[in-house]
Write a protein that holds these residues in place. Structure first.
Motif, PDB file in Angstrom:
ATOM      1  N   GLY A  92      -0.332   2.823  -4.664  1.00 53.47           N
ATOM      2  CA  GLY A  92      -1.074   2.068  -3.658  1.00 53.47           C
ATOM      3  C   GLY A  92      -1.279   2.808  -2.355  1.00 53.47           C
ATOM      4  O   GLY A  92      -2.128   2.415  -1.553  1.00 53.47           O
ATOM      5  N   ARG A  93      -0.535   3.870  -2.138  1.00 54.35           N
ATOM      6  CA  ARG A  93      -0.667   4.609  -0.878  1.00 54.35           C
ATOM      7  C   ARG A  93      -2.027   5.283  -0.742  1.00 54.35           C
ATOM      8  O   ARG A  93      -2.438   5.616   0.374  1.00 54.35           O
ATOM      9  N   GLU A  94      -2.755   5.439  -1.859  1.00 54.34           N
ATOM     10  CA  GLU A  94      -4.087   6.045  -1.782  1.00 54.34           C
ATOM     11  C   GLU A  94      -5.030   5.186  -0.933  1.00 54.34           C
ATOM     12  O   GLU A  94      -6.022   5.680  -0.411  1.00 54.34           O
ATOM     13  N   LYS A  95      -4.697   3.913  -0.753  1.00 57.78           N
ATOM     14  CA  LYS A  95      -5.524   3.039   0.082  1.00 57.78           C
ATOM     15  C   LYS A  95      -5.558   3.535   1.527  1.00 57.78           C
ATOM     16  O   LYS A  95      -6.500   3.248   2.268  1.00 57.78           O
ATOM     17  N   GLU A  96      -4.542   4.294   1.912  1.00 60.37           N
ATOM     18  CA  GLU A  96      -4.517   4.881   3.264  1.00 60.37           C
ATOM     19  C   GLU A  96      -5.714   5.806   3.458  1.00 60.37           C
ATOM     20  O   GLU A  96      -6.222   5.940   4.573  1.00 60.37           O
ATOM     21  N   ILE A  97      -6.148   6.441   2.379  1.00 59.98           N
ATOM     22  CA  ILE A  97      -7.308   7.328   2.471  1.00 59.98           C
ATOM     23  C   ILE A  97      -8.539   6.509   2.837  1.00 59.98           C
ATOM     24  O   ILE A  97      -9.316   6.896   3.716  1.00 59.98           O
ATOM     25  N   GLY A  98      -8.710   5.371   2.174  1.00 61.78           N
ATOM     26  CA  GLY A  98      -9.847   4.501   2.475  1.00 61.78           C
ATOM     27  C   GLY A  98      -9.821   4.018   3.916  1.00 61.78           C
ATOM     28  O   GLY A  98     -10.866   3.984   4.584  1.00 61.78           O
ATOM     29  N   GLU A  99      -8.648   3.661   4.394  1.00 60.74           N
ATOM     30  CA  GLU A  99      -8.518   3.228   5.792  1.00 60.74           C
ATOM     31  C   GLU A  99      -8.906   4.365   6.738  1.00 60.74           C
ATOM     32  O   GLU A  99      -9.619   4.159   7.717  1.00 60.74           O
ATOM     33  N   GLY A 100      -8.430   5.565   6.410  1.00 61.81           N
ATOM     34  CA  GLY A 100      -8.760   6.734   7.225  1.00 61.81           C
ATOM     35  C   GLY A 100     -10.243   7.056   7.199  1.00 61.81           C
ATOM     36  O   GLY A 100     -10.840   7.401   8.230  1.00 61.81           O
ATOM     37  N   MET A 101     -10.847   6.929   6.017  1.00 60.94           N
ATOM     38  CA  MET A 101     -12.280   7.197   5.910  1.00 60.94           C
ATOM     39  C   MET A 101     -13.079   6.187   6.738  1.00 60.94           C
ATOM     40  O   MET A 101     -14.059   6.565   7.393  1.00 60.94           O
ATOM     41  N   ALA A 102     -12.674   4.937   6.715  1.00 65.74           N
ATOM     42  CA  ALA A 102     -13.353   3.915   7.523  1.00 65.74           C
ATOM     43  C   ALA A 102     -13.228   4.260   9.001  1.00 65.74           C
ATOM     44  O   ALA A 102     -14.195   4.129   9.768  1.00 65.74           O
ATOM     45  N   ASN A 129      -7.063   8.321  -7.998  1.00 70.25           N
ATOM     46  CA  ASN A 129      -5.916   8.946  -8.667  1.00 70.25           C
ATOM     47  C   ASN A 129      -5.169   9.917  -7.768  1.00 70.25           C
ATOM     48  O   ASN A 129      -4.428  10.776  -8.268  1.00 70.25           O
ATOM     49  N   ALA A 130      -5.343   9.805  -6.472  1.00 67.11           N
ATOM     50  CA  ALA A 130      -4.723  10.754  -5.551  1.00 67.11           C
ATOM     51  C   ALA A 130      -3.202  10.767  -5.682  1.00 67.11           C
ATOM     52  O   ALA A 130      -2.596  11.842  -5.767  1.00 67.11           O
ATOM     53  N   VAL A 131      -2.585   9.607  -5.700  1.00 65.57           N
ATOM     54  CA  VAL A 131      -1.119   9.556  -5.758  1.00 65.57           C
ATOM     55  C   VAL A 131      -0.592  10.154  -7.054  1.00 65.57           C
ATOM     56  O   VAL A 131       0.224  11.084  -7.015  1.00 65.57           O
ATOM     57  N   PRO A 132      -1.039   9.681  -8.228  1.00 59.52           N
ATOM     58  CA  PRO A 132      -0.499  10.291  -9.452  1.00 59.52           C
ATOM     59  C   PRO A 132      -0.815  11.783  -9.558  1.00 59.52           C
ATOM     60  O   PRO A 132       0.021  12.558 -10.039  1.00 59.52           O
ATOM     61  N   ASN A 133      -1.988  12.191  -9.096  1.00 63.51           N
ATOM     62  CA  ASN A 133      -2.328  13.613  -9.156  1.00 63.51           C
ATOM     63  C   ASN A 133      -1.424  14.444  -8.263  1.00 63.51           C
ATOM     64  O   ASN A 133      -0.969  15.530  -8.657  1.00 63.51           O
ATOM     65  N   ALA A 173       5.969   8.148  -8.591  1.00 63.75           N
ATOM     66  CA  ALA A 173       4.613   7.593  -8.696  1.00 63.75           C
ATOM     67  C   ALA A 173       4.635   6.078  -8.511  1.00 63.75           C
ATOM     68  O   ALA A 173       3.763   5.522  -7.825  1.00 63.75           O
ATOM     69  N   LYS A 174       5.631   5.403  -9.115  1.00 73.26           N
ATOM     70  CA  LYS A 174       5.737   3.942  -8.951  1.00 73.26           C
ATOM     71  C   LYS A 174       6.050   3.578  -7.508  1.00 73.26           C
ATOM     72  O   LYS A 174       5.489   2.626  -6.959  1.00 73.26           O
ATOM     73  N   ASN A 175       6.978   4.331  -6.878  1.00 73.38           N
ATOM     74  CA  ASN A 175       7.358   4.049  -5.489  1.00 73.38           C
ATOM     75  C   ASN A 175       6.191   4.223  -4.523  1.00 73.38           C
ATOM     76  O   ASN A 175       6.120   3.539  -3.502  1.00 73.38           O
TER      77      ASN A 175
END
Length: 181
Positions: A103-113, A66-70, A98-100
């Motif tokens: 999905g950008r929260e996936k960048e966090i997962g990429e960064g964590m990897a 929920n990073a983006v909506p938060n 929020a709509k635009n």
């Protein structure tokens, strides 16, 4: 008095957290600089894949789902504080933003990897994947969130009790000076 108790509880918790970090800090005198100061090196595709598999097994995405909506909501609320007359517009714009940015929260997962690929060798990551697939690894994955939750609860209870000890010592020392607080 309640406010003082809350302040002391927070101070106790902060001190408790600081004290738990001291031994780690002492052990890591030659540790690299903070993550923000150190750019991440690109990991090999195999290391990134293993890191992503570990993060998936640990359900890390739940942390940032929920990073983006938060963040959109937080930004809207900050803007509302100085633009109360635009509340309706800001509420409508928040939905658009929020709509635009969905999905950008996936960048966090990429960064964590990438972080995992920087902290562990490719072989270590593969070994971790193997471990997490083992019976003990599966048990760790299942039990660790609960263990962490209970540990945090214990630490908070300890800090609250310790803050009262600190409060008592302050009062005793001030009483020695002839000042009741």
């Amino acid at each position: 008095m309640k406010r003082l108790s809350r302040i002391l509880s927070a101070a106790g918790l902060a001190m408790g957290l600081a004290l738990t970090a001291v031994p780690a800090d002492a052990q890591q005198k030659n540790a690299p600089a903070a993550p923000a100061a150190t750019p991440l090196k690109p990991g090999s595709p195999a290391a990134i894949a293993a890191a992503k598999e570990i993060l998936t097994m640990k359900n890390a995405a739940a942390m940032y789902a929920n990073a983006v909506p938060n963040l959109v909501e937080q930004t809207k609320n900050v803007l509302l504080q100085s633009n109360l007359n635009y509340q309706k517009d800001l509420n409508e714009v928040a939905v658009i933003v929020a709509k635009n940015l969905a999905g950008r929260e996936k960048e966090i997962g990429e960064g964590m990897a990438q972080v995992y690929a920087n902290e562990f060798t490719e072989q270590e990551l593969k070994d971790l994947v193997t471990f997490y697939k083992s019976p003990l690894g599966q048990k760790l994955l299942a039990a660790e969130p609960r263990a962490i939750q209970f540990s945090m609860s214990y630490m908070n209870q300890w800090a609250q009790a310790f803050a009262e000890t600190i409060n008592g010592q302050f009062r005793a020392e001030m009483k020695k000076r002839g000042k009741d607080i």
